[in-house]
Design a protein around this motif. Structure first.
Motif, short mmCIF file in Angstrom:
data_model
loop_
_atom_site.label_atom_id
_atom_site.label_comp_id
_atom_site.label_asym_id
_atom_site.label_seq_id
_atom_site.Cartn_x
_atom_site.Cartn_y
_atom_site.Cartn_z
N GLU A 37 0.83 -1.21 0.00
CA GLU A 37 0.00 0.00 0.00
C GLU A 37 0.87 1.26 0.00
OE1 GLU A 37 -3.26 0.55 -0.18
OE2 GLU A 37 -3.95 -1.52 -0.08
N ALA A 38 1.96 1.24 0.78
CA ALA A 38 2.85 2.40 0.86
C ALA A 38 3.48 2.69 -0.50
CB ALA A 38 3.93 2.17 1.91
N GLU A 39 3.94 1.66 -1.17
CA GLU A 39 4.52 1.83 -2.50
C GLU A 39 3.47 2.33 -3.49
OE1 GLU A 39 7.02 -0.78 -5.82
OE2 GLU A 39 6.24 -1.79 -4.04
N ALA A 40 2.26 1.83 -3.39
CA ALA A 40 1.17 2.27 -4.27
C ALA A 40 0.87 3.75 -4.04
CB ALA A 40 -0.08 1.43 -4.03
N ALA A 41 0.80 4.17 -2.78
CA ALA A 41 0.51 5.57 -2.47
C ALA A 41 1.61 6.48 -2.99
CB ALA A 41 0.33 5.75 -0.97
N GLU A 42 2.86 6.07 -2.82
CA GLU A 42 4.00 6.88 -3.28
C GLU A 42 4.01 7.01 -4.80
OE1 GLU A 42 8.82 6.50 -3.40
OE2 GLU A 42 7.79 5.67 -1.65
N ASP A 92 -2.55 4.84 -12.84
CA ASP A 92 -3.30 4.35 -11.69
C ASP A 92 -2.49 3.22 -11.07
OD1 ASP A 92 -5.53 6.03 -12.02
OD2 ASP A 92 -6.28 4.74 -13.62
N ASP A 104 1.49 6.44 -6.90
CA ASP A 104 0.26 7.06 -7.38
C ASP A 104 0.36 8.58 -7.30
OD1 ASP A 104 -2.27 6.76 -8.55
OD2 ASP A 104 -3.26 7.04 -6.62
N ALA A 105 1.01 9.09 -6.25
CA ALA A 105 1.16 10.53 -6.09
C ALA A 105 2.13 11.12 -7.11
CB ALA A 105 1.64 10.85 -4.68
N LEU A 158 -2.26 0.51 -7.72
CA LEU A 158 -2.92 -0.12 -6.58
C LEU A 158 -1.99 -1.17 -5.98
CD1 LEU A 158 -6.48 -0.77 -8.08
CD2 LEU A 158 -5.82 1.03 -6.49
N ALA A 159 -2.23 -1.50 -4.72
CA ALA A 159 -1.48 -2.57 -4.07
C ALA A 159 -2.02 -3.92 -4.57
CB ALA A 159 -1.62 -2.48 -2.56
#
Length: 185
Positions: free
Chosen positions: A106-111, A119, A113-114, A121-122
């Protein structure tokens, strides 16, 4: 080599992308509860045409990096929503055509994605493609559904009140001004 069978409601995304597999089909619109709730009450989802969808997995190998898992999601649906002008049902065509990259956490996805237009996602243990497709269709809904030209003339506000009647209404600020002049306010 034996071809793996993939189930869209419990999709092993890593294997799906590794195999470069694809799936497609149709589902009844009424099977998508959240999408059905957005519809016009006069036109229930059971009356809408079936929703068409397709999924294609892909493993991309960037130069000098580790393999990336991608999923191409397409879907088409016809939904009936309430027109915000005339309050009658209006048919909306929804089209989704999106590539989604999946990463480990999730952390990698958030980083990512920003920092990216993609798009991201985890990677879930098992992906429910039906839920993902419904999410994408909900995002494709118009913010303000309305007809290009409403089927019935729109009611005009105060159409029955003649213009002269508007002039006869007392001005509430005139009474306040009179009180100020008399020194009572």
């Amino acid at each position: 080599m034996k071809q793996r069978a993939f189930v869209p409601e419990k999709l092993d995304l890593a294997a799906f992308a590794h195999d470069g597999a694809s799936l497609e089909g149709e589902w009844p619109a009424a099977a998508f509860e959240r999408l059905a709730e957005s519809g016009a009450p006069e036109s229930p989802a059971s009356q809408w045409p079936a929703l068409r969808w397709s999924l294609r997995g892909e493993l991309r190998q960037p130069k000098g990096g580790k393999a990336q898992t991608w999923l191409h999601v397409t879907a088409q649906a016809q939904v009936a929503q309430t027109c915000q002008r005339c309050l009658q049902p209006v048919q909306e065509s929804l089209v989704v055509d999106r590539w989604i990259r999946f990463v480990e956490t999730e952390a990698e996805a958030a980083e990512l994605d920003a920092d990216s237009d993609d798009d991201v996602l985890a990677m879930p243990r098992h992906l429910d493609a039906r839920e993902l497709i419904e999410d994408e269709l909900l995002l494709a809904l118009p913010l303000v559904p309305r007809h290009e030209v409403c089927p019935e003339p729109l009611p005009q506000p105060d159409a029955d009140v003649p213009e002269a009647a508007e002039d006869e209404r007392p001005n509430p600020f005139a009474a306040l001004a009179a009180l100020k002049r008399s020194g009572k306010a």
